[in-house]
Design a protein around this motif. Structure first.
Motif, PDB file in Angstrom:
ATOM      1  N   ARG A 138     102.842 -20.465 -27.792  1.00 11.04           N
ATOM      2  CA  ARG A 138     103.403 -19.551 -26.805  1.00 11.04           C
ATOM      3  C   ARG A 138     102.742 -18.174 -26.862  1.00 11.04           C
ATOM      4  O   ARG A 138     102.444 -17.563 -25.858  1.00 11.04           O
ATOM      5  CB  ARG A 138     104.890 -19.414 -27.136  1.00 11.04           C
ATOM      6  CG  ARG A 138     105.803 -19.185 -25.996  1.00 11.04           C
ATOM      7  CD  ARG A 138     107.232 -19.348 -26.468  1.00 11.04           C
ATOM      8  NE  ARG A 138     107.494 -18.657 -27.717  1.00 11.04           N
ATOM      9  CZ  ARG A 138     108.224 -19.154 -28.699  1.00 11.04           C
ATOM     10  NH1 ARG A 138     108.717 -20.365 -28.611  1.00 11.04           N
ATOM     11  NH2 ARG A 138     108.445 -18.453 -29.791  1.00 11.04           N
ATOM     12  N   GLU A 139     102.531 -17.706 -28.077  1.00 12.53           N
ATOM     13  CA  GLU A 139     102.160 -16.305 -28.262  1.00 12.53           C
ATOM     14  C   GLU A 139     100.664 -16.038 -28.337  1.00 12.53           C
ATOM     15  O   GLU A 139     100.239 -14.913 -28.164  1.00 12.53           O
ATOM     16  CB  GLU A 139     102.810 -15.757 -29.549  1.00 12.53           C
ATOM     17  CG  GLU A 139     104.319 -15.903 -29.622  1.00 12.53           C
ATOM     18  CD  GLU A 139     105.029 -14.950 -28.687  1.00 12.53           C
ATOM     19  OE1 GLU A 139     104.364 -14.141 -28.019  1.00 12.53           O
ATOM     20  OE2 GLU A 139     106.274 -15.007 -28.606  1.00 12.53           O
ATOM     21  N   VAL A 140      99.891 -17.073 -28.675  1.00 13.48           N
ATOM     22  CA  VAL A 140      98.473 -16.829 -28.939  1.00 13.48           C
ATOM     23  C   VAL A 140      97.587 -17.450 -27.859  1.00 13.48           C
ATOM     24  O   VAL A 140      97.729 -18.622 -27.535  1.00 13.48           O
ATOM     25  CB  VAL A 140      98.071 -17.403 -30.322  1.00 13.48           C
ATOM     26  CG1 VAL A 140      96.593 -17.158 -30.597  1.00 13.48           C
ATOM     27  CG2 VAL A 140      98.923 -16.780 -31.415  1.00 13.48           C
ATOM     28  N   GLY A 141      96.687 -16.638 -27.326  1.00 14.41           N
ATOM     29  CA  GLY A 141      95.646 -17.146 -26.435  1.00 14.41           C
ATOM     30  C   GLY A 141      94.345 -17.153 -27.215  1.00 14.41           C
ATOM     31  O   GLY A 141      94.078 -16.232 -27.989  1.00 14.41           O
ATOM     32  N   THR A 221      99.154 -17.208 -18.988  1.00 12.48           N
ATOM     33  CA  THR A 221     100.533 -17.327 -19.476  1.00 12.48           C
ATOM     34  C   THR A 221     100.980 -16.084 -20.232  1.00 12.48           C
ATOM     35  O   THR A 221     102.033 -16.091 -20.861  1.00 12.48           O
ATOM     36  CB  THR A 221     100.683 -18.540 -20.402  1.00 12.48           C
ATOM     37  OG1 THR A 221      99.624 -18.480 -21.363  1.00 12.48           O
ATOM     38  CG2 THR A 221     100.628 -19.830 -19.639  1.00 12.48           C
ATOM     39  N   CYS A 222     100.163 -15.049 -20.195  1.00 10.05           N
ATOM     40  CA  CYS A 222     100.517 -13.788 -20.823  1.00 10.05           C
ATOM     41  C   CYS A 222     100.829 -13.929 -22.313  1.00 10.05           C
ATOM     42  O   CYS A 222     101.940 -13.625 -22.754  1.00 10.05           O
ATOM     43  CB  CYS A 222     101.699 -13.158 -20.086  1.00 10.05           C
ATOM     44  SG  CYS A 222     101.976 -11.444 -20.601  1.00 10.05           S
ATOM     45  N   PRO A 223      99.872 -14.401 -23.111  1.00 12.37           N
ATOM     46  CA  PRO A 223     100.125 -14.441 -24.549  1.00 12.37           C
ATOM     47  C   PRO A 223     100.204 -13.023 -25.102  1.00 12.37           C
ATOM     48  O   PRO A 223      99.613 -12.099 -24.540  1.00 12.37           O
ATOM     49  CB  PRO A 223      98.897 -15.167 -25.112  1.00 12.37           C
ATOM     50  CG  PRO A 223      97.827 -14.924 -24.113  1.00 12.37           C
ATOM     51  CD  PRO A 223      98.502 -14.809 -22.775  1.00 12.37           C
ATOM     52  N   ALA A 224     100.924 -12.854 -26.203  1.00 12.54           N
ATOM     53  CA  ALA A 224     101.055 -11.517 -26.800  1.00 12.54           C
ATOM     54  C   ALA A 224      99.853 -11.198 -27.683  1.00 12.54           C
ATOM     55  O   ALA A 224      99.594 -10.030 -27.979  1.00 12.54           O
ATOM     56  CB  ALA A 224     102.326 -11.451 -27.621  1.00 12.54           C
ATOM     57  N   VAL A 225      99.166 -12.261 -28.128  1.00 12.67           N
ATOM     58  CA  VAL A 225      98.012 -12.061 -29.010  1.00 12.67           C
ATOM     59  C   VAL A 225      96.829 -12.805 -28.405  1.00 12.67           C
ATOM     60  O   VAL A 225      96.958 -13.965 -28.016  1.00 12.67           O
ATOM     61  CB  VAL A 225      98.305 -12.640 -30.426  1.00 12.67           C
ATOM     62  CG1 VAL A 225      97.106 -12.452 -31.335  1.00 12.67           C
ATOM     63  CG2 VAL A 225      99.546 -11.991 -31.013  1.00 12.67           C
ATOM     64  N   LEU A 226      95.713 -12.126 -28.293  1.00 10.54           N
ATOM     65  CA  LEU A 226      94.517 -12.764 -27.740  1.00 10.54           C
ATOM     66  C   LEU A 226      93.426 -12.745 -28.805  1.00 10.54           C
ATOM     67  O   LEU A 226      93.059 -11.677 -29.311  1.00 10.54           O
ATOM     68  CB  LEU A 226      94.059 -11.998 -26.491  1.00 10.54           C
ATOM     69  CG  LEU A 226      92.810 -12.550 -25.794  1.00 10.54           C
ATOM     70  CD1 LEU A 226      93.064 -13.949 -25.247  1.00 10.54           C
ATOM     71  CD2 LEU A 226      92.385 -11.629 -24.642  1.00 10.54           C
ATOM     72  N   LEU A 227      92.933 -13.937 -29.163  1.00  7.71           N
ATOM     73  CA  LEU A 227      91.879 -14.047 -30.168  1.00  7.71           C
ATOM     74  C   LEU A 227      90.636 -14.621 -29.497  1.00  7.71           C
ATOM     75  O   LEU A 227      90.719 -15.633 -28.795  1.00  7.71           O
ATOM     76  CB  LEU A 227      92.329 -14.967 -31.307  1.00  7.71           C
ATOM     77  CG  LEU A 227      93.650 -14.576 -31.979  1.00  7.71           C
ATOM     78  CD1 LEU A 227      94.088 -15.641 -32.972  1.00  7.71           C
ATOM     79  CD2 LEU A 227      93.524 -13.220 -32.667  1.00  7.71           C
ATOM     80  N   CYS A 228      89.512 -13.969 -29.685  1.00  9.22           N
ATOM     81  CA  CYS A 228      88.290 -14.401 -28.990  1.00  9.22           C
ATOM     82  C   CYS A 228      87.187 -14.641 -30.008  1.00  9.22           C
ATOM     83  O   CYS A 228      86.889 -13.764 -30.821  1.00  9.22           O
ATOM     84  CB  CYS A 228      87.816 -13.343 -27.999  1.00  9.22           C
ATOM     85  SG  CYS A 228      89.088 -12.761 -26.892  1.00  9.22           S
ATOM     86  N   ASP A 229      86.587 -15.820 -29.941  1.00  7.72           N
ATOM     87  CA  ASP A 229      85.503 -16.152 -30.858  1.00  7.72           C
ATOM     88  C   ASP A 229      84.170 -15.876 -30.159  1.00  7.72           C
ATOM     89  O   ASP A 229      83.750 -16.639 -29.299  1.00  7.72           O
ATOM     90  CB  ASP A 229      85.604 -17.625 -31.261  1.00  7.72           C
ATOM     91  CG  ASP A 229      84.732 -17.927 -32.464  1.00  7.72           C
ATOM     92  OD1 ASP A 229      84.133 -16.988 -33.024  1.00  7.72           O
ATOM     93  OD2 ASP A 229      84.651 -19.103 -32.851  1.00  7.72           O
ATOM     94  N   GLU A 230      83.576 -14.790 -30.523  1.00  9.33           N
ATOM     95  CA  GLU A 230      82.293 -14.355 -29.967  1.00  9.33           C
ATOM     96  C   GLU A 230      82.211 -14.515 -28.453  1.00  9.33           C
ATOM     97  O   GLU A 230      81.401 -15.279 -27.937  1.00  9.33           O
ATOM     98  CB  GLU A 230      81.149 -15.106 -30.642  1.00  9.33           C
ATOM     99  CG  GLU A 230      81.122 -14.750 -32.097  1.00  9.33           C
ATOM    100  CD  GLU A 230      79.872 -15.212 -32.817  1.00  9.33           C
ATOM    101  OE1 GLU A 230      78.853 -15.397 -32.156  1.00  9.33           O
ATOM    102  OE2 GLU A 230      79.959 -15.347 -34.034  1.00  9.33           O
ATOM    103  N   PRO A 231      83.045 -13.784 -27.737  1.00  8.95           N
ATOM    104  CA  PRO A 231      83.035 -13.924 -26.276  1.00  8.95           C
ATOM    105  C   PRO A 231      81.781 -13.342 -25.643  1.00  8.95           C
ATOM    106  O   PRO A 231      81.570 -13.520 -24.448  1.00  8.95           O
ATOM    107  CB  PRO A 231      84.273 -13.125 -25.852  1.00  8.95           C
ATOM    108  CG  PRO A 231      84.459 -12.113 -26.916  1.00  8.95           C
ATOM    109  CD  PRO A 231      83.986 -12.754 -28.190  1.00  8.95           C
ATOM    110  N   THR A 232      80.965 -12.640 -26.430  1.00 10.37           N
ATOM    111  CA  THR A 232      79.777 -12.027 -25.824  1.00 10.37           C
ATOM    112  C   THR A 232      78.492 -12.739 -26.225  1.00 10.37           C
ATOM    113  O   THR A 232      77.409 -12.269 -25.904  1.00 10.37           O
ATOM    114  CB  THR A 232      79.661 -10.545 -26.257  1.00 10.37           C
ATOM    115  OG1 THR A 232      79.612 -10.504 -27.683  1.00 10.37           O
ATOM    116  CG2 THR A 232      80.841  -9.731 -25.778  1.00 10.37           C
ATOM    117  N   SER A 233      78.603 -13.864 -26.910  1.00  9.80           N
ATOM    118  CA  SER A 233      77.369 -14.518 -27.362  1.00  9.80           C
ATOM    119  C   SER A 233      76.540 -14.969 -26.161  1.00  9.80           C
ATOM    120  O   SER A 233      77.066 -15.466 -25.167  1.00  9.80           O
ATOM    121  CB  SER A 233      77.673 -15.706 -28.266  1.00  9.80           C
ATOM    122  OG  SER A 233      78.353 -16.675 -27.528  1.00  9.80           O
TER     123      SER A 233
END
Ligand code: ATP
Length: 628
Positions: A138-141, A221-233
């Motif tokens: 629910r909370e993590v994107g 879905t509007c997660p409260a936490v967004l984690l991105c793995d190298e989105p700029t690679s």
């Protein structure tokens, strides 16, 4: 490092509310104006969706995996004693040389690790609570390194498609559209919103735009936490900047954002509020970005070479801490120094304060308002739309898109022409020639008709099975009529066509089942043809029932092709057409079909369809092949 656990988030003067989502422009503008390091707020409400913000605190995280073989097998730590936090309204950079553990940490925070173990004493807390898998969903994107966008869609369509699947079907369409429109603006995708996404073969939107669309899909879905793995690679510096700017804007709206990043330009790096630098699985710095970061290294390690005038802080820090620069220094020197530093102690104190201030109740006195507000939407994202609505969305978006493209439709519509052409030319007009010499040929025609349907779905990608079946169903009508009349087959045309439809449906679901069970594509690609080929032997044509060894009879009973071909044989040879053949034995008796009711056997085949659907459903729900 600044920390104010009592401060409220930057308050918007008039957030724009869209279908339960609000987008705060002012907060972003005020932060752009250089408001300094953002404050950490606990228990505040997300400005986007009204849900509770989340602060993720991870302390002394030691994560180990099994490494080595045989007696040398042991637990090997990939992360060792790593602590830090990801706070709402902040953009945190995860940096470090390749293999330092950035993705591992992100996976752990998102609860995506399926292998290995967290050592005793490791703790990960969301607003002070141990996260459950439902809460993480629910909370993590999570934005993966590789994006999976549909090339025929435009960014707007891709976002709307995801919005349709991830929001409750009862949510009005105009609200879903508004959510999409707001995200398009927030992620600065307006200029390319109606351009086809494209692929490596057909050029579409840019790589940076594609990354921002991927971020948007996660944010639906509007997660409260967004984690991105190298989105700029793989992006140029302009696109890198645009992606990080979008992440920073989302953070300012109330989301806690952490992203791993390699070699950002100074301008791009400056967008981050906080930095965690890892080296060989250990933290070598966690603190504010910018001046504070370079000052820490200068003060702790006076012997380090100075920063060159053209160098950005990110490049400098990674360069001096990466192992190839260590020279005679022990690899752990930076990590040891950080662990013993004043900065580390002050971070520890901050984390203690964050955990102590973790909200158990929101401003209205309700526990975990965000969880509740999402539950009101219908439950966790995975189950938010009923299956029939998901199927409808799939057809509405993807099938219509595919059906309108000749390059998609024509190969599918025309490929059955090949077996039809072969059948028509080899067996032209043979079907009404009730002659002993032709019995095997006619049995062969019927066998070919069923097997071509069984093999038809073999190479299909799983997610396309439904839309492919719709095409098969439509094109099977003219092809069945053509074969039936050109070969002059006897009996019911309806049964002849229905056998084709049901066999195609069974084969389609079978492909889905094998795809769900097989650990990879290679196994699926081998298992499916092997299974279908084995059915050919046990369907009664190549080996007659009487010649099947007793210990294989069970396999013949569960060979769905047997029922398809048997029904067609009875359709062709029943009544007067059951002529004596093969040493005077009537055709249907020879093939052990004399007591068969053709419609009942069609029904049996349909039951196989139902059984395979149930098995595929269970396999898709229960079998997980992903290992991280
Ligand atoms: N399941 C596993 N079993 C064994 N080693 C693993 C496993 N997962 C990761 N590793 C190792 O752990 C280390 C950290 O991997 P990770 O992917 O987290 O690094 P990273 O910092 O994200 O690297 P990159 O920047 O190249 O993506 C690497 O040396 C990797 O080979």
């Amino acid at each position: 490092m600044q920390m104010d656990s009592s401060a409220s988030p930057k308050s918007p003067s008039s957030p724009k509310t869209v279908g339960g989502y609000s987008f705060d422009v002012e907060a972003q503008e005020s932060s752009d104006a250089g408001g300094g390091s953002p404050s950490v707020s606990s228990g505040a409400v997300c400005q986007r969706c009204g849900g509770q913000q989340q602060t993720v605190v991870f302390r002394q995280v030691t994560y180990e995996v099994r490494a080595g073989r045989g007696r040398a097998r042991r637990w090997q730590p990939l992360l060792h004693d790593v602590s830090g936090y990801v706070a709402p309204q902040e953009l945190t950079a995860l940096m470090g040389p390749s293999g330092s553990g950035k993705s591992t940490l992100l996976d752990l925070l998102a609860g995506r690790k399926t292998a290995g173990r967290l050592a005793e004493g490791s703790s990960i807390r969301f607003n002070g609570r141990r996260p459950t898998s439902a809460m993480l969903r629910r909370e993590v994107g999570y934005v993966e390194q590789t994006e999976s966008l549909l090339p025929l869609f435009t960014p707007s369509e891709m976002l709307l498609y995801t919005s349709e699947l991830k929001h409750p079907h009862t949510m009005p369409r105009k609200d879903k559209l508004q959510v999409v429109e707001a995200l398009v603006d927030k992620l600065r995708l307006r200029d390319c919103a109606d351009t086809t996404i494209g692929s490596s073969l057909a050029r579409g939107i840019s790589g940076g735009e594609a990354k921002r669309v991927s971020v948007g899909l996660t944010m639906i879905t509007c997660p409260a936490v967004l984690l991105c793995d190298e989105p700029t690679s793989g992006l140029d510096s302009w696109n890198q900047h645009a992606v990080v700017e979008a992440l920073r804007d989302l953070a300012r709206g109330g989301i806690a954002v952490a992203s791993s990043i390699h070699a950002p330009s100074p301008d791009t790096f400056a967008l981050f509020d906080r930095v965690l630098i890892l080296q060989r699985g250990r933290a070598v710095y966690f603190g504010d970005n910018g001046e504070a970061c370079s000052r820490y290294f200068a003060e702790q390690f006076p012997a380090l070479r100075p920063m060159r005038p053209w160098e950005g802080i990110a490049d400098y820090v990674i360069d001096v801490t990466s192992s190839k620069q260590l020279g005679e220094r022990a690899a752990s020197e930076f990590a040891d120094a950080y662990a013993a530093s004043e900065l580390c102690r002050s971070n520890e104190a901050e984390m203690e304060a964050l955990l102590a201030a973790a909200p158990q109740r929101d401003g209205n006195g309700h526990k975990h308002s965000r969880a509740r507000s999402l539950l009101q939407l219908g439950g966790p994202p995975g189950t938010i739309t009923p299956w029939w609505y998901g199927l409808w969305v799939l057809f509405r978006f993807r099938s219509v898109r595919g059906y309108s493209r000749p390059s998609w439709l024509l190969p599918r519509a025309l490929s059955p022409l090949i077996p039809v052409f072969l059948l028509a030319t080899v067996y032209w007009g043979l079907g009404n020639n009730i002659d002993v010499a032709h019995v095997t040929s006619i049995a062969g025609v019927l066998f070919m008709w069923t097997t071509s349907a069984a093999y038809g779905s073999m190479g299909l990608m799983l997610y396309k099975l439904c839309e492919e079946f719709a095409v098969s169903l439509t094109v099977s009508v003219p092809y069945a009529i053509a074969v039936f009349y050109i070969v002059k087959l006897q009996g019911s045309l309806a049964l002849f066509w229905l056998v084709d439809v049901v066999t195609t449906a069974v084969a389609t679901v079978l492909a889905l089942l094998v795809g769900a069970l097989a650990p990879n594509q290679a196994v699926a690609g081998m298992a499916l043809p092997m299974y279908t080929t084995s059915l050919l032997y046990f369907s009664g044509f190549l080996i007659t029932w009487g010649n099947i060894p007793p210990y294989w009879i069970w396999y013949s009973v569960i060979a769905y092709l047997r029922y398809a071909w048997g029904a067609l044989m009875v359709n062709q040879f029943e009544g007067d057409r059951n002529i004596p053949a093969y040493g005077g034995v009537p055709v249907l008796q020879y093939y052990d079909l004399e007591h068969v009711n053709k419609w009942a056997w069609l029904g049996w085949e349909a039951l196989f369809f139902a059984a395979f659907v149930a098995a595929a459903w269970a396999a898709l729900s229960l079998v997980r092949h992903q290992r991280r």
